[in-house]
Write an enzyme that holds these catalytic residues in place. Structure first.
Site, PDB file in Angstrom:
ATOM      1  N   GLU A  30      17.924 -21.259-105.595  1.00 22.19           N
ATOM      2  CA  GLU A  30      18.405 -20.774-104.295  1.00 22.19           C
ATOM      3  C   GLU A  30      18.902 -19.344-104.477  1.00 22.19           C
ATOM      4  O   GLU A  30      19.697 -19.068-105.363  1.00 22.19           O
ATOM      5  CB  GLU A  30      19.531 -21.689-103.792  1.00 22.19           C
ATOM      6  CG  GLU A  30      20.344 -21.148-102.629  1.00 22.19           C
ATOM      7  CD  GLU A  30      19.515 -20.772-101.412  1.00 22.19           C
ATOM      8  OE1 GLU A  30      18.755 -21.620-100.916  1.00 22.19           O
ATOM      9  OE2 GLU A  30      19.619 -19.597-100.960  1.00 22.19           O
ATOM     10  N   HIS A  48      18.431 -35.430 -83.646  1.00 23.91           N
ATOM     11  CA  HIS A  48      17.729 -35.745 -82.398  1.00 23.91           C
ATOM     12  C   HIS A  48      17.183 -37.163 -82.392  1.00 23.91           C
ATOM     13  O   HIS A  48      16.793 -37.695 -83.423  1.00 23.91           O
ATOM     14  CB  HIS A  48      16.566 -34.759 -82.203  1.00 23.91           C
ATOM     15  CG  HIS A  48      17.014 -33.377 -81.865  1.00 23.91           C
ATOM     16  ND1 HIS A  48      17.497 -33.041 -80.623  1.00 23.91           N
ATOM     17  CD2 HIS A  48      17.066 -32.245 -82.610  1.00 23.91           C
ATOM     18  CE1 HIS A  48      17.827 -31.757 -80.620  1.00 23.91           C
ATOM     19  NE2 HIS A  48      17.573 -31.247 -81.818  1.00 23.91           N
ATOM     20  N   ARG A 312      15.313 -19.840 -86.186  1.00 19.10           N
ATOM     21  CA  ARG A 312      14.382 -20.938 -86.462  1.00 19.10           C
ATOM     22  C   ARG A 312      13.125 -20.369 -87.110  1.00 19.10           C
ATOM     23  O   ARG A 312      12.607 -19.367 -86.636  1.00 19.10           O
ATOM     24  CB  ARG A 312      13.976 -21.635 -85.167  1.00 19.10           C
ATOM     25  CG  ARG A 312      15.133 -22.062 -84.261  1.00 19.10           C
ATOM     26  CD  ARG A 312      14.565 -22.321 -82.858  1.00 19.10           C
ATOM     27  NE  ARG A 312      15.534 -22.768 -81.877  1.00 19.10           N
ATOM     28  CZ  ARG A 312      16.239 -21.960 -81.086  1.00 19.10           C
ATOM     29  NH1 ARG A 312      16.150 -20.654 -81.224  1.00 19.10           N
ATOM     30  NH2 ARG A 312      17.037 -22.465 -80.164  1.00 19.10           N
ATOM     31  N   CYS A 404      45.540 -24.135 -95.368  1.00 15.86           N
ATOM     32  CA  CYS A 404      45.005 -23.809 -94.033  1.00 15.86           C
ATOM     33  C   CYS A 404      45.719 -24.704 -93.039  1.00 15.86           C
ATOM     34  O   CYS A 404      45.609 -25.926 -93.106  1.00 15.86           O
ATOM     35  CB  CYS A 404      43.497 -24.053 -94.008  1.00 15.86           C
ATOM     36  SG  CYS A 404      42.804 -24.264 -92.352  1.00 15.86           S
TER      37      CYS A 404
HETATM   38  C1  LIG Z   1      19.207 -22.199 -83.485  1.00 14.84           C
HETATM   39  C2  LIG Z   1      18.706 -23.426 -84.186  1.00 14.84           C
HETATM   40  C3  LIG Z   1      19.005 -24.690 -83.701  1.00 14.84           C
HETATM   41  C4  LIG Z   1      18.548 -25.818 -84.347  1.00 14.84           C
HETATM   42  N1  LIG Z   1      18.983 -27.032 -83.925  1.00 14.84           N
HETATM   43  C5  LIG Z   1      18.592 -28.149 -84.601  1.00 14.84           C
HETATM   44  C6  LIG Z   1      19.099 -29.412 -84.242  1.00 14.84           C
HETATM   45  O1  LIG Z   1      19.987 -29.530 -83.397  1.00 14.84           O
HETATM   46  N2  LIG Z   1      18.607 -30.510 -84.860  1.00 14.84           N
HETATM   47  C7  LIG Z   1      17.658 -30.412 -85.822  1.00 14.84           C
HETATM   48  O2  LIG Z   1      17.221 -31.443 -86.298  1.00 14.84           O
HETATM   49  N3  LIG Z   1      17.219 -29.222 -86.237  1.00 14.84           N
HETATM   50  C8  LIG Z   1      17.662 -28.086 -85.663  1.00 14.84           C
HETATM   51  N4  LIG Z   1      17.244 -26.857 -86.079  1.00 14.84           N
HETATM   52  C9  LIG Z   1      16.306 -26.784 -87.184  1.00 14.84           C
HETATM   53  C10 LIG Z   1      16.966 -26.906 -88.539  1.00 14.84           C
HETATM   54  O3  LIG Z   1      18.133 -26.120 -88.595  1.00 14.84           O
HETATM   55  C11 LIG Z   1      15.983 -26.444 -89.591  1.00 14.84           C
HETATM   56  O4  LIG Z   1      14.802 -27.161 -89.438  1.00 14.84           O
HETATM   57  C12 LIG Z   1      16.450 -26.633 -91.006  1.00 14.84           C
HETATM   58  O5  LIG Z   1      17.779 -26.217 -91.189  1.00 14.84           O
HETATM   59  C13 LIG Z   1      15.553 -25.859 -91.925  1.00 14.84           C
HETATM   60  O6  LIG Z   1      15.967 -26.061 -93.231  1.00 14.84           O
HETATM   61  P1  LIG Z   1      15.221 -25.392 -94.436  1.00 14.84           P
HETATM   62  O7  LIG Z   1      15.691 -26.088 -95.650  1.00 14.84           O
HETATM   63  O8  LIG Z   1      13.774 -25.396 -94.173  1.00 14.84           O
HETATM   64  O9  LIG Z   1      15.626 -23.870 -94.377  1.00 14.84           O
HETATM   65  P2  LIG Z   1      16.905 -23.110 -94.949  1.00 14.84           P
HETATM   66  O10 LIG Z   1      18.152 -23.820 -94.653  1.00 14.84           O
HETATM   67  O11 LIG Z   1      16.801 -21.700 -94.508  1.00 14.84           O
HETATM   68  O12 LIG Z   1      16.666 -23.190 -96.495  1.00 14.84           O
HETATM   69  C14 LIG Z   1      15.776 -22.333 -97.145  1.00 14.84           C
HETATM   70  C15 LIG Z   1      16.501 -21.735 -98.308  1.00 14.84           C
HETATM   71  O13 LIG Z   1      15.584 -21.002 -99.093  1.00 14.84           O
HETATM   72  C16 LIG Z   1      16.246 -19.912 -99.645  1.00 14.84           C
HETATM   73  N5  LIG Z   1      15.245 -18.924-100.040  1.00 14.84           N
HETATM   74  C17 LIG Z   1      14.461 -18.179 -99.246  1.00 14.84           C
HETATM   75  N6  LIG Z   1      13.701 -17.365 -99.977  1.00 14.84           N
HETATM   76  C18 LIG Z   1      13.997 -17.594-101.269  1.00 14.84           C
HETATM   77  C19 LIG Z   1      13.550 -17.044-102.503  1.00 14.84           C
HETATM   78  N7  LIG Z   1      12.633 -16.088-102.551  1.00 14.84           N
HETATM   79  N8  LIG Z   1      14.111 -17.516-103.650  1.00 14.84           N
HETATM   80  C20 LIG Z   1      15.046 -18.488-103.624  1.00 14.84           C
HETATM   81  N9  LIG Z   1      15.513 -19.029-102.478  1.00 14.84           N
HETATM   82  C21 LIG Z   1      14.972 -18.590-101.316  1.00 14.84           C
HETATM   83  C22 LIG Z   1      17.118 -19.454 -98.528  1.00 14.84           C
HETATM   84  O14 LIG Z   1      18.190 -18.668 -99.017  1.00 14.84           O
HETATM   85  C23 LIG Z   1      17.568 -20.758 -97.902  1.00 14.84           C
HETATM   86  O15 LIG Z   1      18.808 -21.206 -98.367  1.00 14.84           O
HETATM   87  C24 LIG Z   1      17.715 -25.705 -85.465  1.00 14.84           C
HETATM   88  C25 LIG Z   1      17.443 -24.434 -85.976  1.00 14.84           C
HETATM   89  C26 LIG Z   1      17.956 -23.315 -85.368  1.00 14.84           C
HETATM   90  C27 LIG Z   1      17.731 -21.989 -85.973  1.00 14.84           C
END
Ligand SMILES: Cc1cc2nc3c(=O)[nH]c(=O)nc-3n(C[C@H](O)[C@H](O)[C@H](O)COP(=O)(O)OP(=O)(O)OC[C@H]3O[C@@H](n4cnc5c(N)ncnc54)[C@H](O)[C@@H]3O)c2cc1C
Ligand SMILES: Cc1cc2nc3c(=O)[nH]c(=O)nc-3n(C[C@H](O)[C@H](O)[C@H](O)COP(=O)(O)OP(=O)(O)OC[C@H]3O[C@@H](n4cnc5c(N)ncnc54)[C@H](O)[C@@H]3O)c2cc1C
Lengths: 479, 403
Positions: A30, A48, A312, A404
Site C-alpha cells: 500500500e 447496499h 469513485r 479526546c
Molecule cells: C462518493 C462515493 C460513495 C460511495 N458509496 C458507497 C456506498 O455507500 N456503498 C458501497 O458499497 N460502496 C460505495 N462506494 C464505493 C466504494 O467506496 C468503493 O467501491 C471501494 O471503497 C473501493 O475500494 P478499493 O479497495 O477498490 O479502492 P481503494 O480504497 O482506493 O484502495 C486502493 C488502494 O490502492 C492504493 N494504491 C494505488 N496505487 C498504488 C500503487 N501504485 N502502489 C501501491 N498502492 C497503490 C491506494 O493508495 C489505495 O489505498 C462509494 C464510493 C464513492 C467514491
C-alpha cells in the site's frame, strides 16, 4: 507460493485476508502510510441491499451476496455494522413507477424483504421526512458501517495470520518472465510473486498497464459530503435515498454508525488527472445542502462538523472489472470498483480466491489449519457498562485518562492504536475516532502528538498527519 | 461520595465559584478534565488579564496562579485529570485514573468554558492538508509544547484572539502575511489592532474571507476573496497567498453538551441560560463563564463565577429566593446575558449590539443611558439597580440608535 496484493483498500484488504486462510506467503503493498485511506475512506458507508444494479451486471452478482456476508464478517472482525434498512422515497406517481421497477429488479437480484410503503407508514417510521413524500421502497437488509475500519480490521486479522504488510511503498513496475509477473517493483524495493492481484482502486488501470494486462480506463467521479453533529442523532433512522436517476443513486441522508448524520454525495465526472484530488467545492456543497433539505426539511446546517469528498473509480461500462488477465496469466484485476464496492467486497474476495485463483488459474491452494478468523477491536471504554470500565481502570489507569473529550477516547486506546500500527495523526484518528468529534481535535490534537512522540520515540516534527509531506509542526520555538 | 457543591471546570469561572462557595461555608469539590487547573488561561501568556479584578495587568498564567494560591489557602479540593461523563438528577459520574465514581451533589456549578469553532464547520472548499489550526491549538503548541506550527501563516478572523496570535507568531519567528476578516471593521479592540498588527506591519484584509484551501499534503495556498454585505464571495476578487499555515480564529462555542438536556439554553448566546445569580432553569444547577456566554474579559468571568458559587452554596442551605423575571433582547440587541433576574442581587447585564452604532441609547425598564462607538464585537456591561426594575414582570433590553 507467493501472492502479492496491490492496494490496501477494502478490496485489497479483504482479498489479502482471504488469502491468508491458505498456505502461501501473502504480501500487501500500500502506498499510503496506512490502509483504508483511498476510495475506502470517503464514501457513503452504506452496505447496499442490492436492488439498484441491473441483473446482468457484475455488480448485481456480488452486491446482495456481499451484503449477506456483512453480519458474520462484522462479528469475526469486530467492526461496527448496523442493519438499519433503507428507504427510496417517491414524491409522485412518476417516481412510484421507478420504485416498482427497483422492487422487481431487486427481487431478481435476490434481495430479501423489499416492499413499497405508503405515505402514512413511511412517515410513522421516519417522522422527519418531507411530509410531501408519497411512497417509499423499503429495503430492510441495507446497513451502515465504518468503511475504513473494514479494511483496518481485515488487515489486522490478516497480519495475525501471517500477512506481510508493506506501507508507504508505491508499486512502480513489474519484472516478467515468459509473460508472467515474477517480481513487483516498488519505490523502495522488490517483491517476488507467483500471483499478483491488482486492487489499486483509482489507479488500477495504470497498474494493469504497467503489467501489460487488460484494463478499462478509469476516471474519478467525485462525491461531496457534509457531516452533521451527533446532536442530531435519531433525525433519520434509516438510509434515505431519493428516487435515483440515470447517473446516480442521488444525494442521501443517513445516520453514521457513531451517531452523526451524513449528507451526500454529489456525482461529478472529472478528468483522469484529478484522481488524487478529492477536493470540495462551493457548488458541490451547496448542492448537497439543497437536495438533502428536500428530503429532510428540518436539517440544521449550523451543526456542520466537517465536509469532505470521495472519488469513485468509474469506467465507461459502469461495472466492476474483475478478471484473470488473458495476457499476463498470473495477474488478476479487481478494477472499476465503483459503488457498491464496499458492499460487494467480501463476496468479491471469496470469488477471487476460490474461483479465479483456484478454479480459473488452476492453482490449488491448501487451507491453513491454524487460521484464526477473529480479530478484536480496540476497546472503547466509554461504551462499556460503568462497572466494566471501572475494572479496566483498576488494571490500567490510562483507561481512565480521557484524551479526546468529544468522542471520549482514553489514552489507553490511543496507545493501543499505535501498538497496532498507527504512525500518523490520521492513523490514530481512524482507529480510535479521537479528533473525529465536534471540536475536530481542538483539545486533543496536541496531546495526541505528544503521545505519538513518546510511543514512537521520534521528534514531534517528524510526525505526519497522513502522508510523507504532511508534517504537522515545525521545529522548536526555543531550545 | 457526597459533596455540597461540585464545580465542573477549573477555569477562571470555576475557580472563582469554588472559592466563594467555600467562603459561604459549603464543602466544595472542583473537578477538571485537563492535567492542571486554570483552563484557557494557562496558554494565554500575553498580558491583558485582571485589569478590573486585580487592578493590575497580568498574563493568563499569572492570573490563574492568584486563584490557585487562594484555593490552596482555603483548602479547596481540586481533582485534575477528572472527567465528568454524565450529570443526572443530583448525581455526577466522574472518571479519573483512580476509577469511576458517582458523586451526589447538593448543588452544581457548571463552568466548562467554550471550544473553538473548527475548520470543518466553516465548509471551506478545497483540499484537506495538514497545516490548518485553530488559534487555540496553535497557541497551545507554541506556548505549552514549545513547537512552531509552521513557517508562513495567514490568519482568518480579527477578533482579539486572532490579533494576538498574529503578534505571537511573528515574535516567535514565523512570517504572518495577513489577517483576513469578513466584517468591514476589525473584530477586536482598536488597541490590539495597533499593538498586534500595525506595529508589526501585518496587513488586515477587511470584507474578505477564505474561499479555498489548496495543498495535497501540507497546506500550500490559501485563496482569499472580497465579500459583499451578505458575506458572499465576490467573483474575480480572489487573491492567492502562498502559506503553509492557516490559523483560524472564528469564534468560540459555549460547551453545554453535558447538561443540555437538563437546562434551558440562552437563545441568543446558545450557552447555558442563567439568572443574575447564576442559577439555571434547574434549581440545583448553577453556571458561569464562557459556557453561558462568550465574555470579552476574564475579569467578568471571575465575577460571574463568584456569584454562581456563592448562590450554589446558599441553595444548599435553602436560602434562595424563587422569583425569576425573564430578561429578553429587544431592538438592536444580538446577545443578552443573563436571561432571568432574581431581585436578590442587582442586575449586571452583558450585551452585544447587532450592528455598529456611533451613538446608542440603552433602555432597560426605567433605566436609560447613552453609549458611544458601539460594536458587536465589544461586550457592554451595565449594572442596573433594583429601583429601575421594580414591578416589571418582563425586562426588555433594547438599544435605540441616536443620530
Ligand atoms: C462518493 C462515493 C460513495 C460511495 N458509496 C458507497 C456506498 O455507500 N456503498 C458501497 O458499497 N460502496 C460505495 N462506494 C464505493 C466504494 O467506496 C468503493 O467501491 C471501494 O471503497 C473501493 O475500494 P478499493 O479497495 O477498490 O479502492 P481503494 O480504497 O482506493 O484502495 C486502493 C488502494 O490502492 C492504493 N494504491 C494505488 N496505487 C498504488 C500503487 N501504485 N502502489 C501501491 N498502492 C497503490 C491506494 O493508495 C489505495 O489505498 C462509494 C464510493 C464513492 C467514491
Ligand atoms: C486565546 C485567548 C486569548 C484571550 N485573551 C484575553 C485577554 O487578553 N484578556 C482577558 O481578560 N481575557 C482574555 N481571554 C478570555 C478569557 O481567557 C476567558 O474568557 C476565560 O478564561 C474563560 O474562563 P472559563 O472558566 O469560562 O473557561 P475555561 O478557561 O475554558 O475553563 C473551563 C474548564 O472546564 C474544563 N472542563 C470542560 N468540560 C469538562 C468536563 N466534562 N469535566 C471536567 N472539566 C471540564 C476545561 O478543561 C477547562 O479547564 C482570552 C481567551 C482566549 C481563548
Amino acid at each position: 507460493m507467493k501472492a502479492v496484493v496491490i492496494g490496501g483498500g477494502v478490496f485489497g484488504s479483504l482479498i489479502a485476508r482471504e488469502l491468508t486462510k491458505y498456505d502461501l506467503e501473502v504480501t500487501l503493498i500500500e502506498k499510503n502510510l496506512d490502509v483504508g485511506w483511498g476510495v475506502t475512506k470517503a464514501n457513503s458507508a452504506v452496505v447496499h441491499a442490492g436492488y439498484d444494479d441491473p441483473p446482468e451486471s457484475v455488480r448485481a452478482q456480488f452486491c446482495a451476496s456481499g451484503n449477506a456476508m456483512y453480519e458474520d464478517l462484522s462479528k469475526e472482525l469486530d467492526f461496527d455494522f448496523k442493519r438499519i434498512g433503507s428507504f427510496v422515497v417517491a414524491f409522485n406517481d412518476e417516481e412510484l413507477k421507478e420504485l416498482e421497477r427497483l422492487l422487481k429488479q431487486g427481487e431478481e437480484n435476490g434481495v430479501p424483504g423489499l416492499t413499497i410503503l405508503e405515505r402514512d407508514e413511511v412517515l410513522s417510521m421516519e417522522p422527519n421526512l418531507n411530509p410531501e413524500v408519497k411512497y417509499a421502497l423499503y429495503a430492510p437488509t441495507a446497513g451502515i458501517t465504518e468503511p475504513w475500519m473494514v479494511a483496518i480490521a481485515a488487515v489486522e486479522n490478516a497480519v495475525q495470520n501471517g500477512l506481510k504488510l508493506v506501507l508507504g511503498e508505491s508499486v512502480v513496475g513489474f519484472e516478467k518472465v515468459n509473460g508472467r509477473v515474477r517480481k513487483v517493483h516498488t519505490s523502495r524495493g522488490e517483491y517476488e510473486a507467483d500471483i499478483v492481484i491488482n486492487c489499486a482502486g483509482l489507479h488500477a488501470d495504470e497498474i494493469a498497464k504497467l503489467a501489460g494486462a487488460e484494463y478499462v480506463p478509469l476516471h474519478p467521479r467525485k462525491g461531496e459530503y457534509i457531516l452533521l453533529d451527533k446532536k442530531l442523532q435519531g433525525l433519520v433512522k434509516r438510509v434515505i435515498f431519493p428516487t435515483p436517476t440515470k447517473i446516480s443513486k442521488g444525494i442521501l441522508v443517513l445516520p453514521t454508525v457513531d451517531g452523526g448524520i451524513l449528507l451526500g454525495p454529489t456525482a461529478e465526472d472529472l478528468p483522469e488527472e484529478m484522481k488524487d484530488r478529492p477536493i470540495t467545492t462551493r457548488e458541490g456543497l451547496e448542492k448537497v445542502r439543497e437536495f438533502t433539505r428536500r428530503l429532510v426539511p428540518s436539517l440544521d446546517f449550523s451543526l456542520v462538523v466537517k465536509t469532505f469528498s470521495g472519488l469513485r473509480p468509474e469506467s465507461p461500462q459502469k461495472d466492476f472489472f474483475i478478471k484473470v488477465s488473458e495476457t499476463v496469466k498470473n495477474f488478476v484485476n479487481v478494477m472499476a470498483t465503483r459503488s457498491p464496492g464496499l458492499t460487494a467486497a467480501p463476496a468479491v474476495a471469496k470469488y477471487v480466491v476460490e474461483e479465479l485463483i483456484q478454479e480459473k488459474m488452476r492453482i490449488p491452494l491448501e487451507k491453513k489449519k491454524d487460521f484464526k478468523p477473529e480479530r478484536k477491536r480496540i476497546v472503547h471504554y466509554s461504551e462499556l457498562p460503568l462497572e466494566e470500565w471501572r475494572r479496566e481502570i483498576e488494571r490500567d489507569p490510562r483507561a481512565g485518562r480521557l484524551v479526546c473529550f468529544c468522542n471520549e477516547v482514553t489514552e489507553k486506546e490511543i496507545v493501543e492504536a499505535i501498538r497496532r500500527g498507527a504512525r500518523t495523526l490520521n492513523g490514530v484518528k481512524f482507529r480510535t475516532r479521537a479528533m473525529f468529534g465536534r471540536c475536530q481535535g481542538g483539545f486533543c490534537m496536541a496531546r495526541i502528538l505528544k503521545i505519538l512522540e513518546r510511543e514512537l520515540g521520534v521528534d514531534m516534527s517528524e510526525i505526519k498527519m497522513k502522508s510523507e509531506n504532511s508534517w504537522v509542526v515545525n521545529g522548536k520555538v526555543r531550545e | 461520595m457526597r459533596v455540597d457543591v461540585m464545580v465542573i471546570g477549573a477555569g477562571a469561572a470555576g475557580m472563582a465559584a469554588a472559592l466563594k462557595a467555600k467562603e459561604e461555608g459549603a464543602e466544595v469539590l472542583l473537578v477538571e478534565r485537563d492535567e492542571r487547573t486554570g483552563g484557557i488561561l494557562n496558554q494565554c501568556i500575553h498580558n491583558g488579564f485582571g485589569l478590573h479584578y486585580f487592578r493590575q495587568e497580568l498574563t493568563g498564567p499569572e492570573y490563574a496562579e492568584r486563584f490557585q494560591e487562594k484555593m490552596e489557602k482555603m483548602g479547596i479540593r481540586a481533582l485534575t485529570n477528572a472527567y465528568v461523563k454524565r450529570v443526572e438528577d443530583r448525581r455526577v459520574i466522574l472518571v479519573t485514573e483512580q476509577g469511576i465514581e458517582e458523586v451526589e451533589v447538593g448543588a452544581l456549578v457548571y463552568a466548562t468554558g467554550a471550544r473553538e469553532r473548527p475548520f470543518g464547520s466553516l465548509m471551506i472548499p478545497g483540499d484537506r492538508p495538514s497545516g490548518i489550526f485553530t488559534a487555540g491549538v496553535a497557541q497551545r503548541l507554541i506556548n505549552i509544547e514549545n513547537r512552531l506550527p509552521g513557517k508562513r501563516a495567514l490568519i482568518l478572523g480579527s477578533g482579539d484572539i486572532g490579533l494576538i496570535m498574529a503578534r505571537r507568531l511573528t515574535l516567535e519567528g514565523m512570517e504572518v502575511v495577513g489577517v483576513v476578516e469578513r466584517l468591514p471593521y476589525a473584530g477586536g479592540l482598536l488597541r490590539n489592532v495597533i499593538q498586534c498588527l500595525e506595529d508589526y506591519n501585518i496587513p488586515l484584509y477587511l470584507s474578505s474571507t477564505v474561499v479555498e484551501v489548496r495543498g495535497r499534503e501540507r497546506l500550500e495556498e490559501v485563496v482569499v476573496a472580497k465579500v459583499d454585505e451578505q458575506f458572499r464571495p465576490i467573483p474575480r476578487t480572489e487573491r492567492v497567498f502562498k502559506v503553509d499555515t492557516l490559523v483560524l480564529s472564528v469564534g468560540l462555542i459555549p460547551q453545554v453538551e453535558l447538561i443540555e438536556n437538563l437546562v434551558v439554553k440562552n437563545p441568543t448566546s446558545r450557552g447555558v441560560g442563567v439568572s443574575n445569580i447564576g442559577q439555571t432553569s434547574r434549581d440545583w444547577i448553577f453556571s458561569a463563564g464562557n459556557c453561558t456566554v462568550i465574555f470579552d474579559l476574564v475579569d467578568y468571568v471571575s465575577y460571574e463565577g463568584e456569584t454562581a458559587g456563592r448562590y450554589a452554596a446558599k441553595f444548599v442551605k435553602g436560602e434562595i429566593p424563587r422569583e425569576k423575571i425573564p430578561v429578553r433582547p429587544g431592538k438592536n440587541v444580538m446577545v443578552v446575558h443573563p436571561i432571568w433576574y432574581t431581585p436578590a442581587e442587582p442586575l449586571t447585564l452583558y450585551l452585544r449590539v447587532k450592528k455598529p452604532m456611533e451613538k446608542g441609547r440603552l433602555v432597560v425598564g426605567r433605566f436609560a443611558r447613552e453609549f458611544e462607538d458601539l460594536v458587536p464585537s465589544e461586550m457592554l456591561r451595565v449594572k442596573i439597580s433594583d429601583r429601575d426594575l421594580e414591578g416589571l414582570d418582563e425586562i426588555v433590553v433594547s438599544v435605540e440608535e441616536v443620530n
